[in-house]
Design a protein around this motif. Structure first.
Motif, short mmCIF file in Angstrom:
data_model
loop_
_atom_site.label_atom_id
_atom_site.label_comp_id
_atom_site.label_asym_id
_atom_site.label_seq_id
_atom_site.Cartn_x
_atom_site.Cartn_y
_atom_site.Cartn_z
N GLY A 147 8.97 1.86 2.06
CA GLY A 147 9.11 3.10 1.32
C GLY A 147 8.52 3.05 -0.08
N ARG A 148 8.16 1.86 -0.55
CA ARG A 148 7.59 1.75 -1.88
C ARG A 148 6.27 2.50 -2.00
NH1 ARG A 148 6.91 -4.20 -3.45
NH2 ARG A 148 5.74 -4.08 -1.52
N GLU A 149 5.54 2.62 -0.90
CA GLU A 149 4.23 3.27 -0.93
C GLU A 149 4.26 4.69 -0.34
OE1 GLU A 149 1.02 0.95 0.65
OE2 GLU A 149 2.12 -0.89 0.28
N TYR A 150 5.43 5.23 -0.12
CA TYR A 150 5.53 6.54 0.51
C TYR A 150 4.86 7.61 -0.36
CZ TYR A 150 7.52 10.15 3.48
OH TYR A 150 7.66 11.20 4.35
N LYS A 182 6.72 1.68 12.62
CA LYS A 182 5.36 1.70 13.15
C LYS A 182 4.60 2.94 12.68
CE LYS A 182 6.52 -0.99 17.22
NZ LYS A 182 6.75 -0.95 18.66
N GLU A 183 5.27 4.07 12.63
CA GLU A 183 4.63 5.30 12.17
C GLU A 183 4.25 5.20 10.69
OE1 GLU A 183 3.78 8.28 13.79
OE2 GLU A 183 4.09 7.02 15.54
N LEU A 184 5.13 4.64 9.88
CA LEU A 184 4.83 4.47 8.46
C LEU A 184 3.64 3.54 8.26
CD1 LEU A 184 8.35 4.21 6.82
CD2 LEU A 184 6.65 5.97 6.41
N GLU A 185 3.61 2.44 9.02
CA GLU A 185 2.48 1.52 8.91
C GLU A 185 1.18 2.21 9.30
OE1 GLU A 185 3.82 -1.69 11.36
OE2 GLU A 185 4.76 -2.73 9.68
N ALA A 186 1.22 3.03 10.34
CA ALA A 186 0.02 3.76 10.75
C ALA A 186 -0.40 4.74 9.66
CB ALA A 186 0.28 4.51 12.06
N LEU A 187 0.55 5.41 9.03
CA LEU A 187 0.25 6.33 7.93
C LEU A 187 -0.44 5.59 6.78
CD1 LEU A 187 0.82 9.19 6.55
CD2 LEU A 187 2.81 8.04 5.58
N TYR A 188 0.06 4.42 6.43
CA TYR A 188 -0.51 3.66 5.32
C TYR A 188 -1.91 3.15 5.66
CZ TYR A 188 4.23 3.76 3.43
OH TYR A 188 5.45 4.15 2.95
N ARG A 219 -4.32 6.03 5.45
CA ARG A 219 -4.59 6.39 4.05
C ARG A 219 -5.59 5.41 3.43
NH1 ARG A 219 0.38 6.46 0.21
NH2 ARG A 219 -0.08 4.26 0.14
N LYS A 220 -5.40 4.12 3.69
CA LYS A 220 -6.32 3.11 3.15
C LYS A 220 -7.71 3.27 3.75
CE LYS A 220 -2.78 -0.24 2.04
NZ LYS A 220 -2.18 -1.54 2.35
N TYR A 221 -7.77 3.56 5.04
CA TYR A 221 -9.05 3.76 5.71
C TYR A 221 -9.79 4.95 5.10
CZ TYR A 221 -12.37 5.31 9.22
OH TYR A 221 -13.49 5.73 9.86
N ARG A 222 -9.09 6.04 4.89
CA ARG A 222 -9.71 7.23 4.31
C ARG A 222 -10.23 6.95 2.90
NH1 ARG A 222 -5.39 11.79 6.28
NH2 ARG A 222 -6.22 12.03 8.39
N THR A 223 -9.46 6.20 2.13
CA THR A 223 -9.88 5.85 0.78
C THR A 223 -11.16 5.01 0.81
OG1 THR A 223 -7.60 5.88 0.01
CG2 THR A 223 -9.18 4.72 -1.37
N LEU A 224 -11.19 4.02 1.70
CA LEU A 224 -12.38 3.19 1.81
C LEU A 224 -13.58 3.99 2.29
CD1 LEU A 224 -10.88 -0.09 3.30
CD2 LEU A 224 -11.84 0.25 1.02
N LYS A 225 -13.34 4.88 3.22
CA LYS A 225 -14.44 5.70 3.74
C LYS A 225 -15.02 6.58 2.64
CE LYS A 225 -15.69 8.77 7.48
NZ LYS A 225 -15.26 9.52 8.63
N LYS A 226 -14.16 7.19 1.83
CA LYS A 226 -14.63 8.02 0.72
C LYS A 226 -15.42 7.19 -0.29
CE LYS A 226 -10.83 11.25 0.43
NZ LYS A 226 -9.75 11.73 -0.44
N ARG A 227 -14.96 5.99 -0.51
CA ARG A 227 -15.55 5.15 -1.53
C ARG A 227 -16.93 4.62 -1.14
NH1 ARG A 227 -11.41 0.92 -3.25
NH2 ARG A 227 -10.42 2.81 -4.00
N TYR A 228 -17.11 4.28 0.14
CA TYR A 228 -18.32 3.58 0.53
C TYR A 228 -19.30 4.37 1.37
CZ TYR A 228 -15.97 -0.50 -1.29
OH TYR A 228 -15.34 -1.40 -2.12
N TYR A 229 -18.91 5.51 1.84
CA TYR A 229 -19.82 6.31 2.66
C TYR A 229 -20.09 7.64 1.98
CZ TYR A 229 -18.82 2.93 6.30
OH TYR A 229 -18.69 1.78 7.02
#
Length: 85
Positions: A20-23, A62-68, A71-81
């Motif tokens: 929940g720290r990263e919610y 499991k759902e929270l881990e998938a959400l996180y 989110r990290k994937y989208r951030t990386l995609k925005k940053r590098y593509y």
């Protein structure tokens, strides 16, 4: 004599607090909702019902881990593509 499933419930609560720290809506919001959910079922004594609730909590983990991860994937995609047009 304590409930043998108490350890599982405490483990689940601690794992959810950690996640929940990263919610997205904030730690305080997540903690309040988590506490309310656990307090709602605090008087449950049926072992089968407790096992079902723990399984539901594991699913939420499991759902929270998938959400996180998403989110990290989208951030990386925005940053590098470059954005597609």
């Amino acid at each position: 004599m304590g409930n043998p499933l108490r350890g599982e419930v405490v483990r689940l609560y601690k794992n959810l607090l950690f996640l929940g720290r990263e919610y997205p809506k904030g730690t305080v919001y997540f903690r309040e909702r988590l506490k309310a959910a656990f307090m709602k079922n605090k008087d449950e004594t049926d072992p089968e019902k407790i096992k079902k609730l723990v399984a539901k909590g594991d699913f939420v983990i499991k759902e929270l881990e998938a959400l996180y991860f998403l989110r990290k994937y989208r951030t990386l995609k925005k940053r590098y593509y470059e954005p597609e047009e």
